[in-house]
Write a protein that holds these residues in place. Structure first.
Motif, short mmCIF file in Angstrom:
data_model
loop_
_atom_site.label_atom_id
_atom_site.label_comp_id
_atom_site.label_asym_id
_atom_site.label_seq_id
_atom_site.Cartn_x
_atom_site.Cartn_y
_atom_site.Cartn_z
N ILE A 14 0.84 -1.20 0.00
CA ILE A 14 0.00 0.00 0.00
C ILE A 14 0.87 1.24 0.00
N ALA A 15 0.59 2.16 -0.91
CA ALA A 15 1.23 3.47 -0.92
C ALA A 15 0.22 4.50 -0.46
N TYR A 16 0.52 5.17 0.65
CA TYR A 16 -0.34 6.25 1.16
C TYR A 16 0.33 7.57 0.77
N LEU A 17 -0.32 8.34 -0.08
CA LEU A 17 0.22 9.61 -0.56
C LEU A 17 -0.36 10.76 0.26
N ALA A 18 0.51 11.65 0.72
CA ALA A 18 0.02 12.76 1.55
C ALA A 18 0.86 14.00 1.32
N ARG A 19 0.23 15.14 1.57
CA ARG A 19 0.96 16.41 1.62
C ARG A 19 0.76 16.98 3.01
N THR A 52 9.14 17.05 1.19
CA THR A 52 10.10 17.71 2.07
C THR A 52 10.84 18.79 1.30
N ASN A 53 11.16 19.85 1.97
CA ASN A 53 12.07 20.89 1.48
C ASN A 53 12.48 21.74 2.68
N LYS A 80 8.59 7.67 3.34
CA LYS A 80 9.49 8.11 2.26
C LYS A 80 9.24 9.60 2.01
N LYS A 81 10.30 10.40 2.05
CA LYS A 81 10.18 11.83 1.80
C LYS A 81 10.71 12.17 0.41
N VAL A 82 9.89 12.92 -0.34
CA VAL A 82 10.22 13.29 -1.72
C VAL A 82 10.36 14.81 -1.80
N SER A 83 11.39 15.29 -2.46
CA SER A 83 11.65 16.73 -2.53
C SER A 83 10.54 17.47 -3.27
N LEU A 84 10.07 18.53 -2.64
CA LEU A 84 9.10 19.44 -3.25
C LEU A 84 9.84 20.75 -3.50
N LEU A 85 10.17 21.02 -4.76
CA LEU A 85 10.99 22.18 -5.09
C LEU A 85 10.20 23.47 -4.88
N PRO A 86 10.79 24.45 -4.17
CA PRO A 86 10.07 25.67 -3.79
C PRO A 86 10.10 26.74 -4.88
N PHE A 87 9.49 26.45 -6.02
CA PHE A 87 9.39 27.47 -7.07
C PHE A 87 8.08 27.25 -7.82
N PRO A 88 7.61 28.26 -8.58
CA PRO A 88 6.35 28.10 -9.32
C PRO A 88 6.37 26.85 -10.19
N MET A 97 6.23 13.49 -10.12
CA MET A 97 7.27 12.58 -9.62
C MET A 97 6.65 11.44 -8.81
N ILE A 98 5.64 11.77 -8.02
CA ILE A 98 4.98 10.76 -7.21
C ILE A 98 4.30 9.72 -8.10
N VAL A 99 3.59 10.20 -9.11
CA VAL A 99 2.90 9.26 -10.00
C VAL A 99 3.90 8.40 -10.76
N GLY A 100 5.03 9.00 -11.16
CA GLY A 100 6.08 8.22 -11.81
C GLY A 100 6.61 7.13 -10.90
N TRP A 101 6.80 7.47 -9.63
CA TRP A 101 7.26 6.49 -8.64
C TRP A 101 6.25 5.36 -8.51
#
Length: 389
Positions: A14-19, A52-53, A80-88, A97-101
């Motif tokens: 199971i993959a639980y996706l969250a922000r 994460t950022n 698992k923490k995935v980088s969220l780039l802080p730009f528009p 990226m999450i969907v690709g993973w």
């Protein structure tokens, strides 16, 4: 996913996706961590994926050596923490990226309470189960488009609503009613090792949770002023909200304890003689935002109260009565302090009533509202839906 859930008893990946920010004081982080743990308790292999950022790391609770201990949970799933780039455009890139993973890992069940992530999964051909805690019409692209996709896509195989009132809103918005299941929030059974913290006062009326508008300090503050024989203990709240109430001049019998780690909350709850659930008709989201969730909310504190076998004094609101019954709660007009005074005096003066209500609350929790039972019912619901497809 339709093919992989043929056997209800099989163990799933199971993959639980969250922000959300973890660890943090946010109620959504507590909910998500407990759901992942409950799924893990059934033997499933669960991985929680969060962003994460630098900004997010600043929002994380400091001095937490172990995130699972902070939430009072066993370490039975991965984070698992995935980088969220802080730009528009960074959010859209993160979502992609999450969907690709997901396409690479191919988990058997994808679960999220994030409508943007759920919509993108549907758009890119990934089956997803979406858990909704409120509904808001998205008016800006690309989020309005993702919402439209989520509502109409067959890839959204199931929608979990936390209240019947919310389920009705989702149907009006266009979601397929056949996909929607109502599963209220839940609580964790308190540890047998938890001890009372010995709060001050001969009779303690307790409240657990945030202090922003609509949560109930509008009732607790005048209650404390008018009932000096009752000690009111409030556990939770951001410092800025606590300061706002302190400026008003707290009566001596009202104690604001501030934030307590989820893993230590039981120490306070065990010492409450009764618990307060004074939701107002309108409840703002975290930080006093513009969203009003009063009509569809499923407060975590309500289930914590029952888990600890405590009698509840609650606002008389339809959404709360989806869970609470006359056997476990006394109901009051959410805007009438006199109604609350009458209920508190009644429960304070009748020990037999308190015991009976506490026993009934504990029984109701054990039968229906533990996190593990919630996870079981949701998985069963998903399985039945998939099998019928």
């Amino acid at each position: 996913m339709r093919e992989t859930l043929k056997e209800e008893s099989s163990k799933l990946t199971i993959a639980y996706l969250a922000r959300t920010t973890i660890p943090s004081r946010a109620a959504n982080s507590l909910h998500i961590m407990n759901m992942c743990s409950a799924l893990g308790d059934w033997g499933h292999s669960v991985e929680l994926i969060i962003p994460t950022n630098k900004r997010i790391r600043k929002e994380e609770e400091s001095d937490v050596s172990d995130v699972f201990t902070f939430y009072g949970l066993r370490k039975n799933f991965k984070i698992k923490k995935v980088s969220l780039l802080p730009f528009p455009g960074g959010l859209l890139l993160y979502l992609a990226m999450i969907v690709g993973w997901l396409k690479f890992k191919r988990p058997e069940l994808v679960y999220t309470r994030d409508s943007h992530l759920a919509g993108l999964c549907c758009l890119l051909g990934v089956d997803v189960v979406y858990e909704s805690h409120y509904f808001k019409v998205q008016r800006k692209l690309p989020y309005s488009f993702l919402q439209s996709v989520l509502i109409r896509s067959k890839r959204c195989v199931k929608v979990i609503a936390i209240t019947k009132a919310l389920a009705d809103q989702l149907v009006i918005a266009g979601y397929d009613q056949r996909k929607i299941g109502v599963f209220p929030d839940a609580a964790k059974a308190p540890s047998a090792e938890s001890k009372k913290i010995n709060l001050s006062g001969k009779f303690v009326a307790g409240y657990l949770g945030h202090l922003y508008p609509g949560k109930g300090m509008e009732i607790i503050f005048p209650l404390a002023k008018r009932l000096p024989s009752v000690s009111f203990h409030v556990v939770g709240g951001k410092q800025e909200d606590i300061d706002t109430w302190k400026v008003k001049g707290l009566p001596q019998n009202l104690v604001l304890h501030g934030f307590v780690e989820p893993g230590k909350v039981s120490e306070y709850l065990y010492d409450f003689d009764c618990c307060l659930l004074p939701n107002q008709k309108k409840v703002k989201t975290s930080g006093g935002g513009i969203m009003d969730i009063g009509a569809v909310t499923s407060p975590l504190k309500m289930f914590d109260y029952m888990a600890h076998g405590k009698p509840v004094i609650s606002s008389d609101l339809p959404v709360l009565k989806e869970v609470l019954t006359d056997e476990v709660a006394l109901f009051c007009d959410p805007e009438n302090v006199d109604s609350w005074i009458e209920a508190l005096q009644r429960i304070k003066g009748d020990g037999d009533l308190r015991i009976a209500m506490g026993i009934a609350a504990k029984k109701l929790f054990e039968e229906k509202y533990s996190w593990k039972e919630r996870a079981r019912r949701i998985l069963e619901f998903i399985h039945k839906d998939v099998s019928a497809a």
